[in-house]
Design a protein around this motif. Sequence first.
Motif, mmCIF file in Angstrom:
data_model
loop_
_atom_site.group_PDB
_atom_site.id
_atom_site.type_symbol
_atom_site.label_atom_id
_atom_site.label_comp_id
_atom_site.label_asym_id
_atom_site.label_seq_id
_atom_site.Cartn_x
_atom_site.Cartn_y
_atom_site.Cartn_z
ATOM 1 N N HIS A 1 33.460 2.722 39.410
ATOM 2 C CA HIS A 1 34.670 3.541 40.249
ATOM 3 C C HIS A 1 35.003 4.811 39.893
ATOM 4 N N GLU A 2 33.652 5.587 39.682
ATOM 5 C CA GLU A 2 33.791 7.118 39.320
ATOM 6 C C GLU A 2 32.820 7.826 40.382
ATOM 7 N N LEU A 3 33.413 8.823 40.640
ATOM 8 C CA LEU A 3 32.557 9.829 41.280
ATOM 9 C C LEU A 3 32.524 11.116 40.733
ATOM 10 N N LEU A 4 31.232 11.845 40.441
ATOM 11 C CA LEU A 4 30.877 13.034 39.789
ATOM 12 C C LEU A 4 30.630 14.217 40.658
ATOM 13 N N VAL A 5 31.619 15.231 40.701
ATOM 14 C CA VAL A 5 31.306 16.243 41.488
ATOM 15 C C VAL A 5 31.026 17.484 40.637
ATOM 16 N N THR A 6 29.737 18.193 40.803
ATOM 17 C CA THR A 6 29.369 19.278 40.015
ATOM 18 C C THR A 6 29.150 20.397 41.018
ATOM 19 N N LEU A 7 29.642 21.616 40.757
ATOM 20 C CA LEU A 7 29.879 22.692 41.798
ATOM 21 C C LEU A 7 29.794 24.042 41.202
ATOM 22 N N ALA A 8 29.177 25.069 41.742
ATOM 23 C CA ALA A 8 29.255 26.391 41.363
ATOM 24 C C ALA A 8 29.797 27.282 42.288
ATOM 25 N N GLU A 9 30.867 27.885 41.836
ATOM 26 C CA GLU A 9 31.530 28.944 42.728
ATOM 27 C C GLU A 9 30.843 30.286 43.064
ATOM 28 N N ARG A 10 31.126 30.983 44.105
ATOM 29 C CA ARG A 10 30.821 32.200 44.386
ATOM 30 C C ARG A 10 31.685 32.939 43.634
ATOM 31 N N GLU A 11 31.255 34.150 43.039
ATOM 32 C CA GLU A 11 31.996 34.939 42.170
ATOM 33 C C GLU A 11 32.917 36.010 42.912
ATOM 34 N N PRO A 12 34.106 36.027 42.980
ATOM 35 C CA PRO A 12 35.124 36.889 43.902
ATOM 36 C C PRO A 12 34.972 38.321 43.166
ATOM 37 N N SER A 13 34.752 39.392 43.745
ATOM 38 C CA SER A 13 34.689 40.852 43.251
ATOM 39 C C SER A 13 35.855 41.617 43.789
ATOM 40 N N ALA A 14 36.205 41.672 44.995
ATOM 41 C CA ALA A 14 37.075 42.281 45.453
ATOM 42 C C ALA A 14 38.128 41.892 46.743
ATOM 43 N N LEU A 15 39.106 42.391 47.182
ATOM 44 C CA LEU A 15 39.876 41.933 48.186
ATOM 45 C C LEU A 15 39.372 42.960 49.233
ATOM 46 N N TRP A 16 39.183 42.694 50.609
ATOM 47 C CA TRP A 16 39.085 43.381 51.632
ATOM 48 C C TRP A 16 40.224 43.236 52.843
ATOM 49 N N GLN A 17 40.750 44.461 52.956
ATOM 50 C CA GLN A 17 41.848 44.497 54.010
ATOM 51 C C GLN A 17 41.421 45.248 55.229
ATOM 52 N N ARG A 18 41.594 44.344 56.406
ATOM 53 C CA ARG A 18 41.359 44.905 57.822
ATOM 54 C C ARG A 18 42.231 44.046 58.700
ATOM 55 N N ASN A 19 42.527 44.919 59.737
ATOM 56 C CA ASN A 19 43.455 44.563 60.874
ATOM 57 C C ASN A 19 44.578 43.474 60.309
ATOM 58 N N GLY A 20 45.280 44.000 59.387
ATOM 59 C CA GLY A 20 46.287 43.279 58.786
ATOM 60 C C GLY A 20 45.922 42.185 57.986
ATOM 61 N N GLU A 21 44.754 41.651 57.775
ATOM 62 C CA GLU A 21 44.588 40.442 56.962
ATOM 63 C C GLU A 21 43.665 40.969 55.689
ATOM 64 N N GLU B 1 41.051 39.440 52.980
ATOM 65 C CA GLU B 1 39.949 38.495 52.630
ATOM 66 C C GLU B 1 39.271 38.644 51.286
ATOM 67 N N VAL B 2 38.903 37.449 50.576
ATOM 68 C CA VAL B 2 38.189 37.706 49.308
ATOM 69 C C VAL B 2 36.672 37.864 49.518
ATOM 70 N N ILE B 3 36.146 38.889 48.903
ATOM 71 C CA ILE B 3 34.806 39.312 49.140
ATOM 72 C C ILE B 3 34.022 39.073 47.724
ATOM 73 N N SER B 4 32.797 38.924 47.861
ATOM 74 C CA SER B 4 31.912 39.185 46.589
ATOM 75 C C SER B 4 31.287 40.638 46.296
ATOM 76 N N ALA B 5 30.451 40.832 45.349
ATOM 77 C CA ALA B 5 30.011 42.242 45.079
ATOM 78 C C ALA B 5 29.264 42.708 46.431
ATOM 79 N N ASP B 6 28.460 41.843 46.968
ATOM 80 C CA ASP B 6 27.542 42.412 48.011
ATOM 81 C C ASP B 6 28.350 42.462 49.308
ATOM 82 N N GLY B 7 29.791 41.976 49.228
ATOM 83 C CA GLY B 7 30.414 42.238 50.594
ATOM 84 C C GLY B 7 30.443 41.038 51.472
#
Length: 328
Positions: free
Chosen positions: A171-191, A193-199
Amino acid sequence: MDGGGRFPEPLIAAGPAGAQAGGVAPLPGAPLPGARAGAGFLSRRLPRFLRPRRASVAIPLERRVPRLVGTALVFGFFGVVGAAGFVASGAYAELVVRHGRPLDILARAAGFGLDKVTIAGIVQLRPAEILHAAGLDQRNSLPFLDVVGVRDRLAAVPLIGSVSVRKIYPHELLVTLAEREPSALWQRNGEIEVISADGTVIDRMRDGRFAALPLVVGDEANTRTKEYLALLDAAGPLKGRIRAGTLVSGRRWTLKLDGIDVRLPEAGAREAMTRLVRLDAEQRLLDKDIIAVDLRMPDRVVVRLTEEGAAARQEAQKKKPKGKGIDT
């Protein structure tokens, strides 16, 4: 008859020509004597498809059909009708929503319910977000869980770079994941978004988890995130005061520092940033009543004062000669 009233021969019907005396005449349509033996001999000499067929013996219907078949057909008919009505009424859909699919219900009853989900590799994401994105809850069962579908749904999450899903019975499920590393926030058109180092856009800004990340503003600013991060490193002690970097016309940066705009040149922006750090350390430039600092000219610094600062500056200019090095 003879003279005594008797027939000269026995009173027996005569058979066909060639029949033995005293024989019994065959009935109309009956085989002649010796015909059965002759037919059997002939049938053995003929090909199989020309041989005469034997008459089949009729078997009563009640002996050919298994017992209780009729009862089973009646119950099956009413079962199909009932199931169709159950589905058409929406009761089946409600059952699935509340308790899961029938197969999952049976599997849980047998002790194979999904009672534990172990998630490894999460940093920014929360377990509840993982479960929601994967579509996992107490209605699932381990034997009938589609791990490929779970993996595909998790891989569609922008913040997840790679993921694997594995069943561990009972009765067990194992989920293994790797997250993308966020480096900055990008603002455009009032929104934002979280972006990585390569944009690369990772996700939208949904809450305050990424509020401490550097902020870039403007079209195509995400593609020059590494350049902006290098300017922050060059800012040294001023880095904590920089709130955002705006890419102007896709050519140069303007930094926002506590209400002060610092305009950097298109070429040599890092050197200009080093010059600003030196001026602030020597003259406390950024603590004065100014709203803008222009570093686009390599041989001078142009500042724009606030209204109060401009008035105080004019009074000071009346009392002493103009200083060198800083223009207002």
